[in-house]
Design a protein around this motif. Structure first.
Motif, PDB file in Angstrom:
ATOM      1  N   ALA A   1      11.571   5.199  -5.008  1.00  0.00           N
ATOM      2  CA  ALA A   1      11.759   4.470  -6.263  1.00  0.00           C
ATOM      3  C   ALA A   1      11.385   2.996  -6.105  1.00  0.00           C
ATOM      4  O   ALA A   1      10.772   2.398  -6.999  1.00  0.00           O
ATOM      5  CB  ALA A   1      13.203   4.604  -6.735  1.00  0.00           C
ATOM      6  N   ALA A   2      11.743   2.410  -4.967  1.00  0.00           N
ATOM      7  CA  ALA A   2      11.394   1.010  -4.715  1.00  0.00           C
ATOM      8  C   ALA A   2       9.884   0.830  -4.650  1.00  0.00           C
ATOM      9  O   ALA A   2       9.344  -0.189  -5.106  1.00  0.00           O
ATOM     10  CB  ALA A   2      12.046   0.532  -3.421  1.00  0.00           C
ATOM     11  N   TYR A   3       9.185   1.825  -4.078  1.00  0.00           N
ATOM     12  CA  TYR A   3       7.725   1.728  -4.016  1.00  0.00           C
ATOM     13  C   TYR A   3       7.123   1.739  -5.420  1.00  0.00           C
ATOM     14  O   TYR A   3       6.276   0.892  -5.756  1.00  0.00           O
ATOM     15  CB  TYR A   3       7.155   2.877  -3.192  1.00  0.00           C
ATOM     16  CG  TYR A   3       5.655   2.990  -3.326  1.00  0.00           C
ATOM     17  CD1 TYR A   3       4.825   2.040  -2.741  1.00  0.00           C
ATOM     18  CD2 TYR A   3       5.070   4.007  -4.060  1.00  0.00           C
ATOM     19  CE1 TYR A   3       3.452   2.111  -2.883  1.00  0.00           C
ATOM     20  CE2 TYR A   3       3.700   4.081  -4.209  1.00  0.00           C
ATOM     21  CZ  TYR A   3       2.896   3.138  -3.612  1.00  0.00           C
ATOM     22  OH  TYR A   3       1.541   3.208  -3.771  1.00  0.00           O
ATOM     23  N   PHE A   4       7.539   2.679  -6.261  1.00  0.00           N
ATOM     24  CA  PHE A   4       7.013   2.732  -7.621  1.00  0.00           C
ATOM     25  C   PHE A   4       7.342   1.455  -8.392  1.00  0.00           C
ATOM     26  O   PHE A   4       6.529   0.961  -9.177  1.00  0.00           O
ATOM     27  CB  PHE A   4       7.573   3.949  -8.366  1.00  0.00           C
ATOM     28  CG  PHE A   4       7.017   5.262  -7.890  1.00  0.00           C
ATOM     29  CD1 PHE A   4       5.668   5.411  -7.637  1.00  0.00           C
ATOM     30  CD2 PHE A   4       7.859   6.351  -7.690  1.00  0.00           C
ATOM     31  CE1 PHE A   4       5.150   6.621  -7.193  1.00  0.00           C
ATOM     32  CE2 PHE A   4       7.358   7.567  -7.239  1.00  0.00           C
ATOM     33  CZ  PHE A   4       5.999   7.694  -6.995  1.00  0.00           C
ATOM     34  N   ALA A   5       8.549   0.928  -8.176  1.00  0.00           N
ATOM     35  CA  ALA A   5       8.940  -0.297  -8.864  1.00  0.00           C
ATOM     36  C   ALA A   5       8.111  -1.494  -8.405  1.00  0.00           C
ATOM     37  O   ALA A   5       7.832  -2.402  -9.186  1.00  0.00           O
ATOM     38  CB  ALA A   5      10.426  -0.567  -8.644  1.00  0.00           C
ATOM     39  N   SER A   6       7.699  -1.490  -7.125  1.00  0.00           N
ATOM     40  CA  SER A   6       6.929  -2.616  -6.582  1.00  0.00           C
ATOM     41  C   SER A   6       5.447  -2.529  -6.939  1.00  0.00           C
ATOM     42  O   SER A   6       4.718  -3.494  -6.744  1.00  0.00           O
ATOM     43  CB  SER A   6       7.082  -2.680  -5.060  1.00  0.00           C
ATOM     44  OG  SER A   6       6.440  -1.567  -4.440  1.00  0.00           O
ATOM     45  N   LYS A   7       4.990  -1.379  -7.427  1.00  0.00           N
ATOM     46  CA  LYS A   7       3.582  -1.188  -7.796  1.00  0.00           C
ATOM     47  C   LYS A   7       3.484  -0.790  -9.261  1.00  0.00           C
ATOM     48  O   LYS A   7       3.158   0.348  -9.613  1.00  0.00           O
ATOM     49  CB  LYS A   7       2.952  -0.112  -6.910  1.00  0.00           C
ATOM     50  CG  LYS A   7       3.079  -0.347  -5.426  1.00  0.00           C
ATOM     51  CD  LYS A   7       2.329  -1.579  -4.986  1.00  0.00           C
ATOM     52  CE  LYS A   7       0.841  -1.343  -4.948  1.00  0.00           C
ATOM     53  NZ  LYS A   7       0.113  -2.520  -4.415  1.00  0.00           N
ATOM     54  N   PRO A   8       3.800  -1.723 -10.177  1.00  0.00           N
ATOM     55  CA  PRO A   8       3.818  -1.367 -11.606  1.00  0.00           C
ATOM     56  C   PRO A   8       2.459  -0.942 -12.150  1.00  0.00           C
ATOM     57  O   PRO A   8       2.400  -0.213 -13.143  1.00  0.00           O
ATOM     58  CB  PRO A   8       4.311  -2.656 -12.276  1.00  0.00           C
ATOM     59  CG  PRO A   8       3.980  -3.747 -11.304  1.00  0.00           C
ATOM     60  CD  PRO A   8       4.124  -3.138  -9.949  1.00  0.00           C
ATOM     61  N   THR A   9       1.364  -1.375 -11.514  1.00  0.00           N
ATOM     62  CA  THR A   9       0.042  -1.011 -12.020  1.00  0.00           C
ATOM     63  C   THR A   9      -0.259   0.477 -11.856  1.00  0.00           C
ATOM     64  O   THR A   9      -1.220   0.974 -12.448  1.00  0.00           O
ATOM     65  CB  THR A   9      -1.050  -1.826 -11.316  1.00  0.00           C
ATOM     66  OG1 THR A   9      -0.932  -1.672  -9.892  1.00  0.00           O
ATOM     67  CG2 THR A   9      -0.930  -3.296 -11.664  1.00  0.00           C
TER      68      THR A   9
ATOM     69  N   ILE B   1       0.846  -1.170   0.000  1.00  0.00           N
ATOM     70  CA  ILE B   1       0.000   0.000   0.000  1.00  0.00           C
ATOM     71  C   ILE B   1       0.882   1.220   0.000  1.00  0.00           C
ATOM     72  O   ILE B   1       2.034   1.150   0.400  1.00  0.00           O
ATOM     73  CB  ILE B   1      -0.924   0.006   1.230  1.00  0.00           C
ATOM     74  CG1 ILE B   1      -0.075  -0.028   2.498  1.00  0.00           C
ATOM     75  CG2 ILE B   1      -1.869  -1.158   1.218  1.00  0.00           C
ATOM     76  CD1 ILE B   1      -0.855   0.178   3.728  1.00  0.00           C
ATOM     77  N   PRO B   2       0.360   2.374  -0.440  1.00  0.00           N
ATOM     78  CA  PRO B   2       1.181   3.565  -0.432  1.00  0.00           C
ATOM     79  C   PRO B   2       1.582   3.934   0.961  1.00  0.00           C
ATOM     80  O   PRO B   2       0.818   3.776   1.894  1.00  0.00           O
ATOM     81  CB  PRO B   2       0.265   4.628  -1.037  1.00  0.00           C
ATOM     82  CG  PRO B   2      -0.752   3.855  -1.784  1.00  0.00           C
ATOM     83  CD  PRO B   2      -0.917   2.561  -1.016  1.00  0.00           C
ATOM     84  N   PRO B   3       2.827   4.452   1.164  1.00  0.00           N
ATOM     85  CA  PRO B   3       3.241   4.854   2.497  1.00  0.00           C
ATOM     86  C   PRO B   3       2.441   6.027   2.995  1.00  0.00           C
ATOM     87  O   PRO B   3       2.016   6.876   2.227  1.00  0.00           O
ATOM     88  CB  PRO B   3       4.720   5.231   2.308  1.00  0.00           C
ATOM     89  CG  PRO B   3       4.841   5.541   0.859  1.00  0.00           C
ATOM     90  CD  PRO B   3       3.838   4.694   0.149  1.00  0.00           C
TER      91      PRO B   3
END
Length: 525
Positions: free
Chosen positions: A209-217, A6-8
């Motif tokens: 960046a890790a968050y965006f990479a983990s949520k490709p949708t 989920i988003p931080p």
């Protein structure tokens, strides 16, 4: 800042927040001062104050490519919904109430696309699933109401209104589902996800960046990230491994690779350099995200408001309002009754299986802490041997590794207390079916934080007060975000996030994800 499913917790601020949150030297004074400097100083000044970046045909093509898959998803959802509505109300066609069905389909499709465009659902980049669920539901409701009003004005037969209601129900279900499926497919491609440049503090930038990479949708693909010493690392092999974070270098990078998105995680007290960087990026990128992850405040339902030239963040807290609380209870009662009736044969079958495979009672109860710190007895199917506490104590004393795992997670991956049928029930989460009784009684909700036993309260720390604001749930963010694969601290964070950002849309999103998690048995043991 965490990078789980989920988003931080934090705020994504708009471009206007950049321009209103820092002191900017008047442009005229900047120019005068620049020309007074020596030549070398003037060149340095020009490298740090770039002109606005022109955006043209390439940007339009990128937006079209990002929008196209979601347009296809919406057209398919509308078509299937209209077909189902017509098949379930054949009297509408036989009575000639819809005239030409193809013309009605085209009108409904055009209407959905127009309303979705007005609500900002295209191109859909960076839109998380919960707000998207809310917006698609509003879109279908507005369109259905408009068509029904038009049919009433024209004096159409009642069959048409019935068809429109059926279409609205089907489309409200099909639209978010089709979008989710299409996002899952196209997010695996390189062309659909927008490249995004992540700037700022090294550690915060890497986490973002890790968050965006983990949520490709979400449709965002990090292509360059800040590292130590004011340098940027690029993912493009044709670029230098690192380059400077001055605005001239950033502009060159953005123009070379057609990067139209940038994100800057902001600390509580941004440095003058970071403020200057944010202002410069406002001229370079049409989409700039300023991310605040340090405040433990709601992040889903916030909005910007003008306060005398300053930016205000309006924070909504639905759980403080009686209306949303009533909606949640009505949803629990309605779905609880329906699920209880549908589950009666399965509950009976599981009860027989437990009695035949192990000695002891079918059900197991344990005291948990509920809303307002009221204790209640939570019901489950028994999945352990009768003398479970003695078995656990013996194994923990004999194996230090098991003791360490138990102290860390209050769970054991290979739990010696669990029976064979109990292992199956836990893996499929069917052991929690009796908690429907707790939902009907009002002890629990269908969706909420996991019920806490008394000994675990100290581990919640200051966040335990948030837990007490809501009823614990049969399912929740913990269950759909990894379950037992997550550390206890992450479970506490997910609980806090849920309470801070609750809405009926978040509950519906979690319920939809729960079905997938149960089928796959993700993280259950």
């Amino acid at each position: 800042m965490s990078v789980q499913n989920i988003p931080p917790s934090g705020h994504v601020q708009t471009l206007s927040s950049v321009l209103s949150s820092v002191d900017v030297e008047p442009l005229a004074d900047v120019r005068v001062e620049a020309f007074r400097r020596p030549a070398i100083e003037r060149r340095r000044h020009l490298r740090s104050h770039v002109s606005p970046r022109p955006i043209g045909r390439v940007y339009a093509i990128r937006v079209a490519l990002t929008t196209a898959p979601l347009l296809v998803a919406d057209v398919l959802a509308v078509s299937v919904s209209a077909l189902m509505a017509l098949l379930l109300t054949p009297a509408t066609i036989s009575a000639g109430a819809v005239g030409d069905p193809l013309r009605l389909l085209l009108a409904l499709t055009a209407g959905v696309l127009a309303v979705n465009l007005a609500l900002g659902l295209y191109p859909g980049t960076g839109v998380s699933p919960v707000p998207e669920l809310r917006l698609t539901t509003i879109s279908v409701a507005v369109l259905t109401a408009a068509f029904m009003l038009g049919s009433l004005v024209r004096g159409s037969a009642g069959h048409l209104q019935l068809t429109l209601v059926s279409f609205g129900v089907w489309c409200a279900l099909a639209l978010p589902l089709s979008r989710s499926l299409v996002r899952s497919v196209v997010s695996k491609t390189r062309w659909w996800r927008e490249p995004i440049l992540v700037l700022g503090d090294c550690e915060a930038a890497e986490q973002t960046a890790a968050y965006f990479a983990s949520k490709p949708t979400l449709g965002l693909r990090p292509v360059a990230v800040s590292v130590e010493g004011g340098r940027i690392t690029s993912n493009y092999p044709e670029d230098p491994a690192e380059f400077s974070d001055d605005l001239a270098s950033l502009r060159l990078f953005a123009e070379r690779h057609n990067v139209f998105w940038a994100a800057i995680p902001l600390p509580e007290n941004p440095s003058p350099k970071l403020n200057h960087l944010a202002i410069g990026c406002a001229n370079l990128f049409p989409h700039l995200l300023l991310i605040r992850g340090t405040l433990d405040l709601p992040s889903l339902w916030t909005g910007a408001t003008e306060c005398g030239g300053m930016l205000g963040i309006q924070i909504g807290k639905s759980l403080l309002l009686p209306g949303p609380r009533s909606v949640k209870r009505i949803l629990d009662a309605t779905l609880g009754v329906l699920l209880s009736i549908a589950s009666v044969p399965l509950i009976a079958l599981i009860a027989v299986a437990i009695k035949l495979t192990s000695s002891g009672p079918v059900f197991y109860t344990q005291t948990r802490i509920g809303k307002g710190r009221q204790p209640f007895r939570m019901w489950k199917f028994r999945t352990m041997v009768v003398d479970a506490d003695r078995v656990l104590h013996r194994h923990l004393e004999a194996d230090p590794r098991l003791r360490e795992e138990w102290d860390r997670d209050q769970k054991l991956r290979m739990d010696p207390r669990v029976t064979k049928i109990g292992s199956l029930l836990r893996r499929t989460s069917l052991d929690e079916l009796p908690q429907l009784w707790n939902v009907l009684r009002g002890d629990m909700s269908l969706v909420g934080p996991r019920p806490v036993p008394e000994p675990e309260i100290p581990r919640y720390g200051d966040r335990f007060g948030l837990y007490l604001n809501v009823m614990p749930g049969m399912t929740g963010l913990w269950q759909v975000s990894g379950r037992n694969g997550l550390a206890f601290e992450e479970r506490v964070r997910l609980c806090s996030y849920y309470v801070q950002n609750w809405s009926p849309w978040l509950d519906l999103h979690i319920l939809a994800r729960t079905a997938k998690v149960v089928v796959r048995g993700n993280g259950a043991y």
